[in-house]
Design an enzyme around this catalytic site. Structure first.
Site, PDB file in Angstrom:
ATOM      1  CE  LYS A   1      -4.324   1.241   2.314  1.00 22.48           C
ATOM      2  NZ  LYS A   1      -4.988   1.250   3.621  1.00 22.48           N
TER       3      LYS A   1
HETATM    4  C1  E4P Z   1      -8.367   1.682   4.050  1.00 21.86           C
HETATM    5  O1  E4P Z   1      -7.624   1.278   3.212  1.00 21.86           O
HETATM    6  C2  E4P Z   1      -8.273   3.033   4.636  1.00 21.86           C
HETATM    7  O2  E4P Z   1      -7.036   3.198   5.249  1.00 21.86           O
HETATM    8  C3  E4P Z   1      -9.414   3.255   5.592  1.00 21.86           C
HETATM    9  O3  E4P Z   1     -10.611   2.850   4.975  1.00 21.86           O
HETATM   10  C4  E4P Z   1      -9.499   4.668   6.101  1.00 21.86           C
HETATM   11  O4  E4P Z   1     -10.680   4.799   6.858  1.00 21.86           O
HETATM   12  P1  E4P Z   1     -10.961   6.031   7.852  1.00 21.86           P
HETATM   13  O5  E4P Z   1     -11.140   7.259   7.030  1.00 21.86           O
HETATM   14  O6  E4P Z   1     -12.199   5.649   8.580  1.00 21.86           O
HETATM   15  O7  E4P Z   1      -9.751   6.124   8.739  1.00 21.86           O
END
Ligand code: E4P
Length: 215
Positions: free
Chosen positions: A83
């Site tokens: 990622k």
């Molecule tokens: C997933 O890949 C993201 O990091 C996550 O959905 C972020 O979510 P949030 O905005 O609730 O922290």
């Protein structure tokens, strides 16, 4: 539409996996930090539970650092997806990892042009954040719809993963808009199977049965 769980909590991952509907996992540094455990070990533990893609984020923000960390993450298990942030350095790293056969998830995507470039760089997944856009008074779902149209116009193969999901209606709207994947917190996965009419209907069926047939 694929369903990923958005957590680094092993118990939640195991429970969702046992439901038989889990296609993958997304983590981020904040989610793993909450678990108060070793970063790499937790990613390895998640990969032992789930066969599908498990997104493992780099901490470095420069190209060389992302390449070094990304290669380390990719060695954890075959189903790791590296990622990377949707930045210029992340884009360059995405292209490099793609040419090495390592799958990437470009995260923190907040506008269609980022999604266009990461698709051109060969990302496996792009992660537009719906909830965080809603939080600042923009319409997160509009971003999903725009990316869907752009990807379809040009046949880009990058999967559109809707992230930062906050409630069940986000998921309904993502399914209607043609998102390829949604990544969802465990509490919201549980909400997906809840309806008060299911509960009251079930209660009445059981009560009527007992009244008529005993037991
Ligand atoms: C997933 O890949 C993201 O990091 C996550 O959905 C972020 O979510 P949030 O905005 O609730 O922290």
């Amino acid at each position: 539409m694929d369903l990923y769980i958005d957590t680094a909590n092993l118990d939640e991952i195991k429970q969702a996996n046992d439901m038989g509907v889990l296609d993958g996992v997304t983590t981020n540094p904040s989610l793993i930090a909450k678990e108060k455990t070793d970063y790499t070990r937790r990613l390895a533990e998640i990969c032992e539970v789930v066969d599908g893609p498990v997104s493992a984020e780099v901490i470095a923000t420069d190209f060389e650092g992302m390449m070094k960390e990304g290669r380390q993450r990719a060695k954890i298990a075959d189903n790791i997806v590296v990622k990377l942030p949707s930045t210029l350095a992340g884009l360059k790293a995405c292209k490099a990892f793609t040419s090495e056969g390592i799958r990437t998830n470009l995260t923190l995507c907040f506008q269609p042009l980022q999604a266009l470039l990461v698709a051109k760089a060969g990302a496996f997944l792009v992660s537009p954040f719906i909830g965080r856009l809603d939080d600042v008074g923009e319409e997160g779902m509009e971003l999903i719809r725009r990316i869907r149209t752009i990807y379809d116009n040009y046949g880009y193969e990058t999967k559109l993963l809707a992230a930062s999901i906050r409630h069940p209606m986000h998921i309904v709207d993502c399914a209607l808009a043609g998102a390829d994947v949604v990544t969802v917190p465990f509490s919201v996965i549980q909400q997906m199977m809840k309806h008060p009419l299911t509960d009251s209907g079930l209660e009445k069926f059981v009560a009527d049965y007992k009244k008529a047939f005993g037991g």
